[in-house]
Write a protein that holds these residues in place. Sequence first.
Motif, PDB file in Angstrom:
ATOM      1  N   THR A 190       0.821  -1.210   0.000  1.00  0.00           N
ATOM      2  CA  THR A 190       0.000   0.000   0.000  1.00  0.00           C
ATOM      3  C   THR A 190       0.857   1.262   0.000  1.00  0.00           C
ATOM      4  OG1 THR A 190      -0.135  -0.124   2.421  1.00  0.00           O
ATOM      5  CG2 THR A 190      -1.939  -1.096   1.165  1.00  0.00           C
ATOM      6  N   GLN A 191       0.314   2.311  -0.607  1.00  0.00           N
ATOM      7  CA  GLN A 191       0.958   3.616  -0.633  1.00  0.00           C
ATOM      8  C   GLN A 191      -0.096   4.651  -0.250  1.00  0.00           C
ATOM      9  OE1 GLN A 191       4.169   4.045  -1.206  1.00  0.00           O
ATOM     10  NE2 GLN A 191       4.643   1.975  -1.866  1.00  0.00           N
ATOM     11  N   SER A 192       0.184   5.465   0.759  1.00  0.00           N
ATOM     12  CA  SER A 192      -0.776   6.478   1.173  1.00  0.00           C
ATOM     13  C   SER A 192      -0.187   7.868   0.986  1.00  0.00           C
ATOM     14  CB  SER A 192      -1.180   6.277   2.636  1.00  0.00           C
ATOM     15  OG  SER A 192      -0.205   6.804   3.520  1.00  0.00           O
ATOM     16  N   PHE A 193      -1.082   8.857   0.940  1.00  0.00           N
ATOM     17  CA  PHE A 193      -0.646  10.244   0.835  1.00  0.00           C
ATOM     18  C   PHE A 193      -1.711  11.139   1.459  1.00  0.00           C
ATOM     19  CE2 PHE A 193      -3.180   9.399  -2.901  1.00  0.00           C
ATOM     20  CZ  PHE A 193      -3.931  10.541  -3.089  1.00  0.00           C
ATOM     21  N   ALA A 194      -1.299  12.342   1.822  1.00  0.00           N
ATOM     22  CA  ALA A 194      -2.225  13.340   2.340  1.00  0.00           C
ATOM     23  C   ALA A 194      -2.695  14.201   1.186  1.00  0.00           C
ATOM     24  CB  ALA A 194      -1.561  14.191   3.415  1.00  0.00           C
ATOM     25  N   ALA A 195      -3.999  14.178   0.907  1.00  0.00           N
ATOM     26  CA  ALA A 195      -4.543  15.001  -0.166  1.00  0.00           C
ATOM     27  C   ALA A 195      -4.540  16.469   0.258  1.00  0.00           C
ATOM     28  CB  ALA A 195      -5.966  14.548  -0.499  1.00  0.00           C
ATOM     29  N   ASP A 196      -4.742  17.356  -0.709  1.00  0.00           N
ATOM     30  CA  ASP A 196      -4.719  18.792  -0.423  1.00  0.00           C
ATOM     31  C   ASP A 196      -5.795  19.195   0.578  1.00  0.00           C
ATOM     32  OD1 ASP A 196      -2.610  19.102  -2.129  1.00  0.00           O
ATOM     33  OD2 ASP A 196      -3.810  19.767  -3.831  1.00  0.00           O
ATOM     34  N   ASP A 197      -6.910  18.437   0.617  1.00  0.00           N
ATOM     35  CA  ASP A 197      -7.984  18.767   1.552  1.00  0.00           C
ATOM     36  C   ASP A 197      -7.826  18.072   2.901  1.00  0.00           C
ATOM     37  OD1 ASP A 197      -8.571  16.163   0.913  1.00  0.00           O
ATOM     38  OD2 ASP A 197     -10.500  16.579  -0.035  1.00  0.00           O
ATOM     39  N   GLY A 198      -6.685  17.410   3.119  1.00  0.00           N
ATOM     40  CA  GLY A 198      -6.406  16.794   4.414  1.00  0.00           C
ATOM     41  C   GLY A 198      -6.735  15.323   4.513  1.00  0.00           C
ATOM     42  N   ARG A 199      -7.421  14.771   3.522  1.00  0.00           N
ATOM     43  CA  ARG A 199      -7.774  13.355   3.589  1.00  0.00           C
ATOM     44  C   ARG A 199      -6.525  12.484   3.438  1.00  0.00           C
ATOM     45  NH1 ARG A 199     -12.014  12.366  -1.037  1.00  0.00           N
ATOM     46  NH2 ARG A 199     -10.634  13.858  -2.094  1.00  0.00           N
ATOM     47  N   ARG A 200      -6.489  11.388   4.205  1.00  0.00           N
ATOM     48  CA  ARG A 200      -5.427  10.392   4.039  1.00  0.00           C
ATOM     49  C   ARG A 200      -5.971   9.317   3.105  1.00  0.00           C
ATOM     50  NH1 ARG A 200       0.011   9.614   4.271  1.00  0.00           N
ATOM     51  NH2 ARG A 200      -0.104  11.329   5.768  1.00  0.00           N
TER      52      ARG A 200
END
Length: 388
Positions: A190-200
């Motif tokens: 898995t690869q995660s990131f923080a979106a511009d609106d704060g969602r993980r």
Amino acid sequence: MGVESPVALRVNDGFGFDFRDPKAEAGMSGEAIDSERAYMVVATNLPVAEFDADAVSSAAPGISVQGTDGWFTYGPQGRPGVDKPNMDTVPAMALFSAKKPLKRNVTWQYEGPVLADFGHQLSRTYECPDLFQLDGKTVAIGALMHYRDKQGRFQQVRWYAGDLKTTDEGPRLQAEKSDWCDFGTGYYATQSFAADDGRRIVFGWFTDFPAMRVEKPCIANGMMSLPRELHVRDGRLTSRPVKEVYEQLLGKPLQARADGDVTSFAAPNNAYYADVRLADDADFTMDIATGVNPANGEPTALQLQCRDGVTRLVTKGTVVDDVDFDSGITDVRRVEIFFDRSVVEVFLNDGEAAGSMLFQGKDGDGEFRLTAGKVEGADVRGLNAIWQ
């Protein structure tokens, strides 16, 4: 292209051969975090001798001891006792930090093992480690390599949620709860990131442990999961498709055909979404798809079943029929199913548990069948094609 410039090196000879898959976060905060620095986790394994025995027995910060009674193996169908683990090491996530803003020649400082999993000590190492903060908790995620749990699932992705503590040796994760990210098989790396609106947001790669993929010319044979939004709820990591999936992917409602306790829906192109709300935790069966095993031509089937309060995925005619895909939760009241010809993703109780796997459905149209007593509602829709 230029000469490589290492930014983080093994600190000593004790680091395992695996020193891999770095993941950096620049926005972490809290008592154990220096707000002027970015943090990076790297997968490795470390000598057991480096850890104090009392710290291990007491599950001190940085140490997880919750196990799942599995075994070491090199393959997805590996049997217990055949392959031998190295019990002198323990899978660990090594933590590094660097002063912000990050530049090409930045120096990364070793902060020690932020997490070592003694509950799964016989695993070789982690694949794709991750460390981030979410909903007031610190979460670590990584796939345990060369490990089958007692239910027979191979190299599952595990999450650990708790608080990042300050210790004399550096930041350490005090893991309060831990479990698998997915109760199916093959949801991996898995690869995660923080979106511009704060969602993980996280993606997973589906490996073909059920041996279901049929390779054909001129089509894409790879498969990624739907993007999932992560949250920590009651100390557990939850995952559910991002809102854009519901906005863009869901098509028109499919017509229901009822026959006693059985309700069926014809699914054009064998691609559909089902949202079933249950009145109680009584037994049910949801027939997700049927197909043909590409290896031997025998019929296959995929179901979601609830029996005596236990909800699990069940396969028939595949190499993973003997694996127990138990969701690990009870009192299931909502079931969401995405099936798209060759992959299923199931979400229970608004993401309290998620289960997925590759499964080669039959060509042409498919069918979703629901056999249950008390159903409060069932919304079944086709899936839009990406070309629309």
